[in-house]
Design a protein around this motif. Structure first.
Motif, short mmCIF file in Angstrom:
data_model
loop_
_atom_site.label_atom_id
_atom_site.label_comp_id
_atom_site.label_asym_id
_atom_site.label_seq_id
_atom_site.Cartn_x
_atom_site.Cartn_y
_atom_site.Cartn_z
N ALA A 1 -31.02 -29.73 -2.04
CA ALA A 1 -31.97 -30.58 -2.76
C ALA A 1 -33.40 -30.22 -2.33
N TYR A 2 -33.59 -29.98 -1.05
CA TYR A 2 -34.90 -29.59 -0.54
C TYR A 2 -35.38 -28.29 -1.20
N LYS A 3 -34.49 -27.32 -1.26
CA LYS A 3 -34.85 -26.04 -1.89
C LYS A 3 -35.22 -26.26 -3.36
N HIS A 4 -34.45 -27.08 -4.06
CA HIS A 4 -34.75 -27.38 -5.47
C HIS A 4 -36.10 -28.08 -5.60
N LEU A 5 -36.32 -29.08 -4.76
CA LEU A 5 -37.58 -29.83 -4.84
C LEU A 5 -38.79 -28.93 -4.56
N CYS A 6 -38.64 -28.02 -3.62
CA CYS A 6 -39.75 -27.10 -3.31
C CYS A 6 -39.93 -26.05 -4.40
N ASN A 7 -38.83 -25.42 -4.80
CA ASN A 7 -38.92 -24.29 -5.74
C ASN A 7 -39.15 -24.71 -7.18
N GLN A 8 -38.48 -25.77 -7.62
CA GLN A 8 -38.55 -26.17 -9.02
C GLN A 8 -39.59 -27.26 -9.29
N ARG B 1 -42.02 -28.17 -7.00
CA ARG B 1 -43.23 -27.91 -6.21
C ARG B 1 -43.64 -29.12 -5.39
N GLU B 2 -42.64 -29.81 -4.86
CA GLU B 2 -42.88 -31.00 -4.02
C GLU B 2 -42.53 -30.60 -2.59
N PHE B 3 -43.46 -30.79 -1.65
CA PHE B 3 -43.26 -30.29 -0.30
C PHE B 3 -43.31 -31.36 0.79
N VAL B 4 -43.95 -32.46 0.54
CA VAL B 4 -44.16 -33.46 1.59
C VAL B 4 -42.97 -34.41 1.71
N LEU B 5 -42.65 -35.10 0.64
CA LEU B 5 -41.52 -36.04 0.67
C LEU B 5 -40.20 -35.30 0.91
N SER B 6 -40.06 -34.14 0.30
CA SER B 6 -38.82 -33.38 0.46
C SER B 6 -38.61 -32.93 1.91
N LYS B 7 -39.70 -32.66 2.61
CA LYS B 7 -39.60 -32.27 4.02
C LYS B 7 -39.09 -33.45 4.85
N LEU C 1 -37.17 -35.83 3.67
CA LEU C 1 -35.76 -35.93 3.30
C LEU C 1 -34.93 -34.91 4.08
N LEU C 2 -35.43 -33.69 4.17
CA LEU C 2 -34.74 -32.64 4.91
C LEU C 2 -34.55 -33.03 6.37
N ARG C 3 -35.60 -33.54 6.98
CA ARG C 3 -35.53 -33.91 8.40
C ARG C 3 -34.52 -35.03 8.66
N SER C 4 -34.62 -36.10 7.89
CA SER C 4 -33.72 -37.24 8.14
C SER C 4 -32.29 -36.92 7.70
N GLY C 5 -32.15 -36.25 6.56
CA GLY C 5 -30.81 -35.97 6.04
C GLY C 5 -29.99 -35.01 6.87
N THR C 6 -30.66 -34.06 7.51
CA THR C 6 -29.93 -33.12 8.37
C THR C 6 -29.77 -33.67 9.80
N SER C 7 -30.60 -34.62 10.15
CA SER C 7 -30.54 -35.22 11.49
C SER C 7 -29.28 -36.06 11.69
N ILE C 8 -28.72 -36.59 10.61
CA ILE C 8 -27.51 -37.42 10.72
C ILE C 8 -26.40 -36.62 11.39
N GLY C 9 -26.07 -35.47 10.84
CA GLY C 9 -25.01 -34.63 11.41
C GLY C 9 -25.37 -34.09 12.78
N ALA C 10 -26.64 -33.77 12.99
CA ALA C 10 -27.06 -33.25 14.28
C ALA C 10 -26.83 -34.29 15.38
N ASN C 11 -27.13 -35.55 15.07
CA ASN C 11 -26.89 -36.61 16.06
C ASN C 11 -25.40 -36.84 16.29
N LEU C 12 -24.59 -36.67 15.25
CA LEU C 12 -23.14 -36.79 15.44
C LEU C 12 -22.60 -35.63 16.27
N LEU D 1 -38.26 -40.43 -3.89
CA LEU D 1 -38.27 -39.22 -4.73
C LEU D 1 -37.82 -39.53 -6.15
N LYS D 2 -36.86 -40.42 -6.31
CA LYS D 2 -36.42 -40.82 -7.66
C LYS D 2 -37.51 -41.61 -8.36
#
Length: 129
Positions: A28-35, A37-43, A45-56, A89-90
């Protein structure tokens, strides 16, 4: 993360669902950036969304029940934050309803699992089990 560590996490439904979610979040982050052109909110999202599994993944190496509970608690909070960024983002037109609904449901499922784990670990702490 070593292959040994990843192998230990495989078979753990919470981790597997969080890892699958992280892959979707990265895409989703790649899509938001590439298609879009959104970089702030998507970043965010990337940080929090990937942090879930990292903490587990960190919880898998917990040295105590309290350490495990703390890491799962952080993962749960990151899931709540991820839902916030998805909603924003929605509501700002960067994510369509279909993508939002699917991602939000996935995060919500992971959050529900994490909440159940937290409730169980905290109940076990009170009862001494």
């Amino acid at each position: 993360m070593s292959n040994k560590q990843l192998a230990m996490d495989k078979g753990n439904p919470a981790f597997e669902k969080a890892y699958a979610l992280a892959i979707r979040i990265v895409n989703a982050y790649k899509h938001l950036c590439n298609q879009k052109r959104e970089f702030v909110l998507s970043k965010q999202l990337l940080r929090s969304g990937t942090s879930i599994g990292a903490n587990l993944a960190e919880a898998n190496g917990a040295i105590s029940e309290a350490d495990l509970s703390a890491k799962v608690s952080i993962a749960y909070k990151e899931a709540q934050e991820t839902k916030y960024w998805l909603s924003l983002l929605k509501d700002t037109g960067y994510l369509d309803t279909k993508a939002f609904d699917s991602l939000f449901a996935h995060v919500d499922e992971v959050a529900a699992i994490l909440f159940a784990i937290l409730r169980k670990t905290r109940t076990n702490k009170r009862t001494g089990h």
